[in-house]
Write an enzyme that holds these catalytic residues in place. Sequence first.
Site, short mmCIF file in Angstrom:
data_model
loop_
_atom_site.label_atom_id
_atom_site.label_comp_id
_atom_site.label_asym_id
_atom_site.label_seq_id
_atom_site.Cartn_x
_atom_site.Cartn_y
_atom_site.Cartn_z
CE1 TYR A 195 -3.24 -2.84 0.51
CE2 TYR A 195 -3.75 -1.98 2.67
CZ TYR A 195 -3.98 -2.89 1.68
OH TYR A 195 -4.95 -3.84 1.83
CG HIS A 225 -1.84 -8.55 0.73
ND1 HIS A 225 -1.33 -7.29 0.64
CD2 HIS A 225 -3.18 -8.41 0.56
CE1 HIS A 225 -2.33 -6.42 0.44
NE2 HIS A 225 -3.45 -7.08 0.39
N1 NAP Z 1 -6.51 -7.84 2.30
C1 NAP Z 1 -6.84 -7.37 1.12
O1 NAP Z 1 -6.58 -8.00 0.08
C2 NAP Z 1 -7.54 -6.04 1.04
C3 NAP Z 1 -8.18 -5.65 -0.17
C4 NAP Z 1 -8.83 -4.42 -0.21
C5 NAP Z 1 -8.85 -3.60 0.91
N2 NAP Z 1 -8.21 -3.98 2.06
C6 NAP Z 1 -8.22 -3.11 3.26
O2 NAP Z 1 -9.56 -2.72 3.52
C7 NAP Z 1 -9.65 -1.31 3.63
C8 NAP Z 1 -11.02 -0.85 3.21
O3 NAP Z 1 -11.23 -1.16 1.83
P1 NAP Z 1 -11.62 -0.07 0.74
O4 NAP Z 1 -11.00 1.20 1.12
O5 NAP Z 1 -11.29 -0.59 -0.60
O6 NAP Z 1 -13.21 -0.04 0.82
P2 NAP Z 1 -14.29 0.56 1.86
O7 NAP Z 1 -13.69 0.96 3.16
O8 NAP Z 1 -15.44 -0.40 1.83
O9 NAP Z 1 -14.77 1.86 1.09
C9 NAP Z 1 -13.97 2.99 0.95
C10 NAP Z 1 -14.68 3.89 -0.06
O10 NAP Z 1 -15.93 4.30 0.46
C11 NAP Z 1 -16.00 5.73 0.59
N3 NAP Z 1 -16.56 5.99 1.94
C12 NAP Z 1 -15.95 5.83 3.13
N4 NAP Z 1 -16.77 6.13 4.14
C13 NAP Z 1 -17.95 6.50 3.56
C14 NAP Z 1 -19.19 6.92 4.09
N5 NAP Z 1 -19.40 7.02 5.41
N6 NAP Z 1 -20.18 7.23 3.19
C15 NAP Z 1 -19.99 7.14 1.87
N7 NAP Z 1 -18.83 6.72 1.31
C16 NAP Z 1 -17.81 6.42 2.15
C17 NAP Z 1 -14.58 6.23 0.46
O11 NAP Z 1 -14.54 7.45 -0.25
P3 NAP Z 1 -14.01 8.82 0.47
O12 NAP Z 1 -12.56 8.62 0.75
O13 NAP Z 1 -14.29 9.86 -0.54
O14 NAP Z 1 -14.84 8.98 1.73
C18 NAP Z 1 -13.91 5.14 -0.37
O15 NAP Z 1 -14.12 5.41 -1.76
C19 NAP Z 1 -8.50 -0.81 2.76
O16 NAP Z 1 -8.15 0.53 3.06
C20 NAP Z 1 -7.43 -1.80 3.12
O17 NAP Z 1 -6.82 -1.45 4.36
C21 NAP Z 1 -7.59 -5.20 2.13
#
Ligand code: NAP
Length: 271
Positions: free
Chosen positions: A43, A101
């Site tokens: 990341y 991962h």
């Molecule tokens: N292990 C793995 O393979 C893997 C894969 C993917 C992700 N991850 C981890 O999981 C974390 C979360 O995943 P993610 O960031 O892809 O998805 P997420 O947390 O489900 O969604 C984030 C998205 O939603 C928006 N958002 C956040 N809060 C909101 C709210 N209250 N209302 C409306 N929209 C909102 C954000 O935009 P804004 O920034 O504009 O608010 C961003 O575009 C990652 O940061 C990472 O640490 C792990």
Amino acid sequence: MTNKYNIPQMGFGTFGRTGPEGIAALQFALETGYRHLDTAQSYDTEYECGEALRRSGLPRAEVFVTTKITGVNCARSRLLPSLMKSCETLGVDRVDLTLIHWPVTPGGRLDMPAYLTELAEAQARGLTRLIGVSNFTIADLEEAKTILGPGRIANHQFERHPFLTNQKLVNYCLYNGISVTCYLPLARGVCAGDPVIEAVAKRHVATPHQIALAFSLAQGLIVIPTSGNLERIAENFAARDIRLSTEEIAAIAARNNNARQINPGWSPKWD
Ligand SMILES: NC(=O)c1ccc[n+]([C@@H]2O[C@H](COP(=O)([O-])OP(=O)(O)OC[C@H]3O[C@@H](n4cnc5c(N)ncnc54)[C@H](OP(=O)(O)O)[C@@H]3O)[C@@H](O)[C@H]2O)c1
């Protein structure tokens, strides 16, 4: 509700939180009350996590830090030095949780006995308090149990939200004493507009995204939403205070349509 490993249920995802803006978002998350940061070698946010941690003035022991070993480092004689480098980038003596991962890469399956043995060695040397995996199938978890013995994998991180409840995998993990971390717990912000989630949100004077988080929190699962927006960072944290009824949880679970968002062509054969 908590888990036996004392992993804070509300974590802050850090994918995309790079540079000065990323540090500011992370600092704000820590000020808001988040005590769990989820980073990964791939990341490019390990430095940002460490910097936000230092600037927060919080004692190191108060913030749970997870990192993940990227595919190229999941090999003999590579994993240990790469985790040392992660700790150095973060500016910590050890991390709280280290995950593999992915069990596969675009080039094929990785050598599980090799990387898990070295991950266990990293734990024995004190570089990480807990060890775990991410994007594993039940068959992968069974293989890991054969290699390491039962009870060694503390956490499994995979995609889970109202539209992909992954309940079979959740149940397997909980039955086997493996804590579950839900990534994409907000389904990347697409919960707005769903009639069932909207109705539950209205009843709780909450947002649909808070309801999506409360849904997984209610089952004792860990969530790691992220946002670069300060209001939404605070909004997501406040989901901890929402208590859903059994009927509401069942109604949200029924929205599951296996809408997986992270599904590269080289993915494992999902459960
Ligand atoms: N292990 C793995 O393979 C893997 C894969 C993917 C992700 N991850 C981890 O999981 C974390 C979360 O995943 P993610 O960031 O892809 O998805 P997420 O947390 O489900 O969604 C984030 C998205 O939603 C928006 N958002 C956040 N809060 C909101 C709210 N209250 N209302 C409306 N929209 C909102 C954000 O935009 P804004 O920034 O504009 O608010 C961003 O575009 C990652 O940061 C990472 O640490 C792990």
